[in-house]
Design a protein around this motif. Structure first.
Motif, PDB file in Angstrom:
ATOM      1  N   GLY A 140       0.813  -1.198   0.000  1.00 20.05           N
ATOM      2  CA  GLY A 140       0.000   0.000   0.000  1.00 20.05           C
ATOM      3  C   GLY A 140       0.856   1.262   0.000  1.00 20.05           C
ATOM      4  N   PRO A 141       0.312   2.372  -0.485  1.00 22.34           N
ATOM      5  CA  PRO A 141       1.077   3.628  -0.522  1.00 22.34           C
ATOM      6  C   PRO A 141       1.611   4.052   0.840  1.00 22.34           C
ATOM      7  N   ALA A 142       0.955   3.632   1.917  1.00 18.72           N
ATOM      8  CA  ALA A 142       1.402   4.016   3.253  1.00 18.72           C
ATOM      9  C   ALA A 142       2.769   3.441   3.602  1.00 18.72           C
ATOM     10  N   LEU A 143       3.228   2.434   2.844  1.00 22.59           N
ATOM     11  CA  LEU A 143       4.574   1.921   3.088  1.00 22.59           C
ATOM     12  C   LEU A 143       5.605   3.037   2.949  1.00 22.59           C
ATOM     13  N   LEU A 144       5.360   3.972   2.029  1.00 26.88           N
ATOM     14  CA  LEU A 144       6.300   5.061   1.798  1.00 26.88           C
ATOM     15  C   LEU A 144       6.319   6.068   2.938  1.00 26.88           C
ATOM     16  N   ASP A 145       5.308   5.999   3.808  1.00 26.57           N
ATOM     17  CA  ASP A 145       5.320   6.876   4.986  1.00 26.57           C
ATOM     18  C   ASP A 145       6.454   6.522   5.940  1.00 26.57           C
ATOM     19  N   SER A 146       7.073   5.374   5.732  1.00 26.27           N
ATOM     20  CA  SER A 146       8.177   4.953   6.604  1.00 26.27           C
ATOM     21  C   SER A 146       9.506   5.600   6.226  1.00 26.27           C
ATOM     22  N   HIS A 147       9.559   6.296   5.087  1.00 30.05           N
ATOM     23  CA  HIS A 147      10.834   6.847   4.619  1.00 30.05           C
ATOM     24  C   HIS A 147      11.425   7.846   5.624  1.00 30.05           C
ATOM     25  N   THR A 148      10.616   8.792   6.079  1.00 25.52           N
ATOM     26  CA  THR A 148      11.126   9.784   7.026  1.00 25.52           C
ATOM     27  C   THR A 148      11.455   9.191   8.397  1.00 25.52           C
ATOM     28  N   PRO A 149      10.536   8.457   9.037  1.00 24.91           N
ATOM     29  CA  PRO A 149      10.872   7.944  10.373  1.00 24.91           C
ATOM     30  C   PRO A 149      12.027   6.961  10.389  1.00 24.91           C
ATOM     31  N   GLU A 150      12.332   6.319   9.252  1.00 22.79           N
ATOM     32  CA  GLU A 150      13.460   5.396   9.231  1.00 22.79           C
ATOM     33  C   GLU A 150      14.781   6.092   8.909  1.00 22.79           C
ATOM     34  N   ARG A 151      14.762   7.014   7.951  1.00 22.53           N
ATOM     35  CA  ARG A 151      16.024   7.587   7.505  1.00 22.53           C
ATOM     36  C   ARG A 151      16.403   8.885   8.216  1.00 22.53           C
ATOM     37  N   ARG A 152      15.424   9.631   8.722  1.00 24.11           N
ATOM     38  CA  ARG A 152      15.784  10.905   9.348  1.00 24.11           C
ATOM     39  C   ARG A 152      16.546  10.730  10.667  1.00 24.11           C
ATOM     40  N   PRO A 153      16.113   9.855  11.591  1.00 23.29           N
ATOM     41  CA  PRO A 153      16.899   9.691  12.825  1.00 23.29           C
ATOM     42  C   PRO A 153      18.334   9.240  12.552  1.00 23.29           C
ATOM     43  N   TYR A 154      18.513   8.350  11.602  1.00 19.22           N
ATOM     44  CA  TYR A 154      19.865   7.919  11.263  1.00 19.22           C
ATOM     45  C   TYR A 154      20.657   9.074  10.662  1.00 19.22           C
ATOM     46  N   SER A 155      20.013   9.875   9.838  1.00 19.68           N
ATOM     47  CA  SER A 155      20.692  11.028   9.245  1.00 19.68           C
ATOM     48  C   SER A 155      21.140  12.009  10.315  1.00 19.68           C
ATOM     49  N   GLU A 156      20.296  12.245  11.313  1.00 21.66           N
ATOM     50  CA  GLU A 156      20.682  13.130  12.411  1.00 21.66           C
ATOM     51  C   GLU A 156      21.893  12.568  13.152  1.00 21.66           C
ATOM     52  N   PHE A 157      21.868  11.278  13.399  1.00 21.42           N
ATOM     53  CA  PHE A 157      22.976  10.621  14.090  1.00 21.42           C
ATOM     54  C   PHE A 157      24.276  10.743  13.301  1.00 21.42           C
TER      55      PHE A 157
END
Length: 502
Positions: A326-343
């Motif tokens: 479902g399209p909502a799978l793409l909603d995981s892009h920010t919560p998965e990659r942003r915390p790692y990017s901050e780190f």
């Protein structure tokens, strides 16, 4: 058209390549006439090489690396010394064989981008250089974009299901979406030059010297080798320097007062910045690479993270456009990659302070994480695309592999079809089930999933289950769900992590 990608750098070309690997062609547009001609972003870490191996280009990247390389990173007054600190002096990087069967490579962005472009084309992508994404709009069903051919002046309107913004740190796409950034901002502005000289007496073929020298503008700088023997790049504080002054600066950086120098390119300027975008997605537009994070070039995570952005986003996009999720799978892009990017941005800022700007050190400086493997293999992806277990502490990092949902699948050597392979080599094309029980194999097969029936308790222990249990691993090598024993709802887990309504 399913996916339009703006930008043919490491992140954009990786996204196109991995989309093609999953059977989804894309169109990549790049305003420059070619891939990068600058020898920057050198080095590929083992977790990046795992992804490149999956795409079938790891050997090409290794072949593009300097032969028998020994990479040396030091902090020094000049290349000739004195050396204040040795950061890395190793034949092929630290030993991470406990976490992966993949090794290290040392190719520059200048060499890697054409490899990614070639493979992306082999897998169905179209790449158009000298073509700019001039504008775009999006609606509930897709994205409409105006492309400008900079060679002919012609414009055309194209329609895509999704747009990937891989258009660099200035990112007109991010700006058009009104996405802000948070971080320390501009840390400094510098000037650079590329030159030829004989530095063999003071530098090995593959070296990076962080310079702390009061004779240089700003008191610091960097000197780095390139893919061409006797060719180097230098960066110092911002200024308008004559050719004579550049030669003087090169001699100061080298520590050789009478060095013969041939200048090839001068006057390039760059800002050293630190920020991460507030969100990585907006509707049908998703951002990767420098469009979502900019950090000091100290630590070598920039190019690696850009490649992996494409790796982690592509499988999700592919499943959605093929109707497998479902399209909502793409909603995981920010919560998965942003915390790692901050780190990662914080880690590289700490490297920057330690190696180039010790005057910026203060109590707010984030310590470097230990063990060394954590930034490579110990980070977690936490979103609705994994089924977290009750009591999960939601920690972003873990020092040792646990096999719990949201973490990277542990590397364990197992026998499959009569040969010994790493469990990591079993993943990448789709969701995969590992188990020691036949009924989980049967259930996985009924769901159209690949399943591997494994013998022995070692792999199960590493994944935190018993041999009667099962683990569901995503195409990006991250654990989506596990059950410790013969009970558990595999169909429900798959439906949950893929945001599927069926």
């Amino acid at each position: 058209m399913r996916v339009l990608i703006a930008g043919a750098g490491l992140s954009g070309l990786s996204t196109a390549m991995f989309l093609g690997l999953h059977g989804v062609p894309s169109l990549v547009v790049e305003r420059h006439a070619t891939t990068s001609l600058h020898p920057k972003a050198r080095g590929q870490f083992p977790h990046t090489m795992e992804a490149l191996r999956l795409a079938g280009v790891d050997r090409r990247v290794l072949a593009a690396s300097p032969p028998d390389f020994q990479f040396r990173i030091v902090i020094a007054r000049s290349a000739a010394g004195p050396v204040f600190n040795e950061i890395l002096v190793d034949d092929a990087g630290p030993d991470l064989t406990a976490f992966s069967t993949a090794g290290w490579a040392n190719a520059s962005q200048e060499r890697v981008e054409p490899i990614l472009a070639e493979r992306a084309r082999e897998l169905g992508a179209r790449i158009r250089f000298s073509t700019e994404l001039e504008s775009f709009t999006q609606d509930a069903d897709g994205v409409t974009a105006v492309l400008h051919d900079l060679a002919t002046g012609e414009r055309e309107t194209v329609r895509a299901d999704y747009l990937v913004g891989a258009d660099g740190h200035r990112s007109p796409i991010r700006e058009a979406l009104g996405i802000g950034q948070a971080g320390r901002g501009v840390l400094g502005t510098g000037s650079g030059a590329i030159f030829e000289a004989d530095l063999s007496a003071v530098l090995p073929p593959n070296a990076l010297v962080y310079l702390q020298n009061p004779e240089l503008p700003g008191g610091s700088g960097a000197l780095v080798s390139t893919d061409e023997p006797s060719r180097y790049a230098i960066g110092v504080g911002l200024g308008e320097y004559s050719d004579e002054r550049w030669i003087e600066l090169v001699r100061i950086a080298a520590g050789i007062p009478d060095l013969a120098v041939t200048l090839l390119q001068t006057g390039t300027s760059t800002d050293t910045k630190h920020w991460v975008a507030d969100t990585f997605s907006s509707g049908r537009v998703h951002l990767v690479g420098d469009a979502v994070r900019v950090m000091p070039p100290t630590g070598a995570f920039g190019g690696n993270t850009a490649i992996l952005d494409g790796f982690y986003l592509a499988w999700k996009l592919a499943m959605v456009v093929k109707g497998e999720a479902g399209p909502a799978l793409l909603d995981s892009h920010t919560p998965e990659r942003r915390p790692y990017s901050e780190f990662i941005a914080e880690q590289q800022y700490t490297f920057f302070v330690q190696r180039m700007r010790p005057d910026l050190a203060d109590a707010a400086l984030t310590p470097l994480v230990e063990p060394f493997s954590m930034p490579f293999f110990g980070y977690r992806h936490l979103s609705d695309a994994v089924v977290l277990e009750p009591g999960d502490d939601r920690a972003l990092l873990e020092p040792e592999p646990t096999g719990r949902p949201g973490s990277r699948a542990p590397h364990v050597l197992v026998r499959v079809d009569g040969r010994e392979v790493s469990t990591i080599e079993l993943f990448g094309r789709g969701f995969v089930v590992l188990t020691g029980a036949q009924h989980w194999v049967d259930e996985a097969s009924a769901l159209g999933l690949t399943a591997h029936l494994l013998d022995g308790p070692e792999w199960a222990k590493a994944y935190g289950i018993t041999e009667s249990g099962a683990v569901l691993v995503r195409p990006d090598f991250f654990v989506a769900w596990r059950t410790p024993d013969a009970t558990g709802d595999l169909p429900g887990a798959l439906k949950s992590v893929t945001a599927s309504a069926s």
